[in-house]
Design an enzyme around this catalytic site. Structure first.
Site, PDB file in Angstrom:
ATOM      1  N   ASP A 116      52.774  46.490  60.142  1.00  0.00           N
ATOM      2  CA  ASP A 116      52.397  45.219  60.752  1.00  0.00           C
ATOM      3  C   ASP A 116      53.575  44.564  61.479  1.00  0.00           C
ATOM      4  O   ASP A 116      53.421  44.064  62.588  1.00  0.00           O
ATOM      5  CB  ASP A 116      51.843  44.264  59.695  1.00  0.00           C
ATOM      6  CG  ASP A 116      51.431  42.936  60.294  1.00  0.00           C
ATOM      7  OD1 ASP A 116      50.640  42.942  61.266  1.00  0.00           O
ATOM      8  OD2 ASP A 116      51.894  41.897  59.804  1.00  0.00           O
ATOM      9  N   LEU A 122      37.354  47.957  39.745  1.00  0.00           N
ATOM     10  CA  LEU A 122      37.243  48.093  38.300  1.00  0.00           C
ATOM     11  C   LEU A 122      38.588  48.028  37.571  1.00  0.00           C
ATOM     12  O   LEU A 122      38.676  48.361  36.387  1.00  0.00           O
ATOM     13  CB  LEU A 122      36.497  49.387  37.950  1.00  0.00           C
ATOM     14  CG  LEU A 122      35.084  49.471  38.540  1.00  0.00           C
ATOM     15  CD1 LEU A 122      34.434  50.792  38.190  1.00  0.00           C
ATOM     16  CD2 LEU A 122      34.224  48.301  38.083  1.00  0.00           C
ATOM     17  N   CYS A 123      39.623  47.595  38.272  1.00  0.00           N
ATOM     18  CA  CYS A 123      40.933  47.422  37.631  1.00  0.00           C
ATOM     19  C   CYS A 123      40.962  46.143  36.808  1.00  0.00           C
ATOM     20  O   CYS A 123      40.389  45.129  37.193  1.00  0.00           O
ATOM     21  CB  CYS A 123      42.048  47.356  38.683  1.00  0.00           C
ATOM     22  SG  CYS A 123      42.506  48.957  39.337  1.00  0.00           S
ATOM     23  N   HIS A 124      41.663  46.204  35.688  1.00  0.00           N
ATOM     24  CA  HIS A 124      41.833  45.034  34.834  1.00  0.00           C
ATOM     25  C   HIS A 124      42.928  44.127  35.384  1.00  0.00           C
ATOM     26  O   HIS A 124      43.857  44.589  36.037  1.00  0.00           O
ATOM     27  CB  HIS A 124      42.226  45.462  33.415  1.00  0.00           C
ATOM     28  CG  HIS A 124      41.136  46.169  32.697  1.00  0.00           C
ATOM     29  ND1 HIS A 124      40.906  47.511  32.834  1.00  0.00           N
ATOM     30  CD2 HIS A 124      40.208  45.711  31.829  1.00  0.00           C
ATOM     31  CE1 HIS A 124      39.874  47.856  32.080  1.00  0.00           C
ATOM     32  NE2 HIS A 124      39.428  46.782  31.462  1.00  0.00           N
ATOM     33  N   MET A 153      47.785  52.051  39.130  1.00  0.00           N
ATOM     34  CA  MET A 153      47.135  51.486  40.324  1.00  0.00           C
ATOM     35  C   MET A 153      47.979  50.374  40.934  1.00  0.00           C
ATOM     36  O   MET A 153      48.035  50.222  42.158  1.00  0.00           O
ATOM     37  CB  MET A 153      45.732  50.975  39.988  1.00  0.00           C
ATOM     38  CG  MET A 153      44.751  52.080  39.636  1.00  0.00           C
ATOM     39  SD  MET A 153      44.638  53.401  40.872  1.00  0.00           S
ATOM     40  CE  MET A 153      44.092  52.482  42.298  1.00  0.00           C
ATOM     41  N   GLU A 154      48.659  49.610  40.104  1.00  0.00           N
ATOM     42  CA  GLU A 154      49.523  48.539  40.608  1.00  0.00           C
ATOM     43  C   GLU A 154      50.699  49.121  41.383  1.00  0.00           C
ATOM     44  O   GLU A 154      51.069  48.619  42.446  1.00  0.00           O
ATOM     45  CB  GLU A 154      50.002  47.657  39.451  1.00  0.00           C
ATOM     46  CG  GLU A 154      48.926  46.743  38.893  1.00  0.00           C
ATOM     47  CD  GLU A 154      47.835  47.438  38.076  1.00  0.00           C
ATOM     48  OE1 GLU A 154      46.809  46.797  37.800  1.00  0.00           O
ATOM     49  OE2 GLU A 154      47.986  48.633  37.703  1.00  0.00           O
TER      50      GLU A 154
END
Length: 166
Positions: free
Chosen positions: A134, A74-76, A119-120
Site C-alpha cells: 500500500d 472461527l478464530c477465538h 493464525m495471529e
C-alpha cells in the site's frame, strides 16, 4: 472423520476450548515481498513519499495480529502478551525474479491461553506485507508477495512444530 469446526448438522461452529488448560503458546510466521530496485532503494533510504514504510508496516502487522478474530470467522479472541514484527532487507535472490529485490517480514506472537496463536502470526505477517504494498504502490505496482508460511509454534495439545528447511 470428525470435523472440529462443524456440528452434526454441518453448521460452522467455533471450537469450545472451555475445558482446555491455559499454557504458554508462541508462533512465528514469515513472508516476503519482491519490489523493484527503485522501490527497494526508496524503502532503504526512507524516501518514500508516504513515510517510513517499515515502521508503518510493523505497526500494521501488530494491529493485524491483534485483530485476527475479527477477520477470520472461527478464530477465538486471544489476549496476546507479545507481538513483534521484524524485517530483513534481503535484496536480490538468485532463486527468484532477477528484477526484484526482496524484503522478509517475520511476525512472532505469544500468549498465555487455551488456544494457539498461529493464525495471529500469519495474519500479522500478511498485514505487514500488504502495508508495504500500500505504501509503495505509487512507485511499483508489480510487487509480489510470496513464501508466506508458519515457521514454528510452541505449546498446545498438538505439541511443538518447526518447519523443515526446503
Amino acid at each position: 472423520m470428525e470435523f472440529t469446526h462443524f456440528d452434526g448438522s454441518g453448521n460452522a461452529v467455533m471450537v469450545d476450548i472451555g475445558e482446555k488448560a491455559v499454557t504458554r503458546r508462541e508462533a512465528s510466521a514469515q513472508g516476503e515481498i519482491g519490489v523493484s530496485e527503485e522501490c527497494y532503494q526508496k524503502i532503504l533510504e526512507g524516501s518514500m513519499k508516504k513515510g517510513d514504510v517499515l515502521s508503518v508496516a510493523r505497526i500494521a502487522g501488530i494491529m493485524g495480529a491483534k485483530k485476527t478474530s475479527e477477520i477470520i470467522p472461527l478464530c477465538h479472541v486471544i489476549s496476546l502478551t507479545k507481538v513483534a514484527v521484524d524485517f530483513e532487507m534481503i535484496g536480490e535472490r538468485k532463486d527468484r525474479n532477477p528484477k526484484k529485490r526482496y524484503i522478509r517480514a517475520v511476525c512472532t506472537v505469544r500468549c498465555e491461553g487455551k488456544t494457539g496463536v498461529e493464525m495471529e502470526a500469519l495474519t500479522g505477517v500478511n498485514t505487514a506485507l500488504l502495508t508495504i504494498y500500500d505504501m509503495c504502490k505509487a512507485v511499483d505496482k508489480s510487487m509480489e508477495m510470496t513464501d508466506i508460511f508458519l515457521c514454528r509454534k510452541k505449546g498446545g495439545a498438538s505439541g511443538d512444530y518447526e518447519r523443515a528447511e526446503d
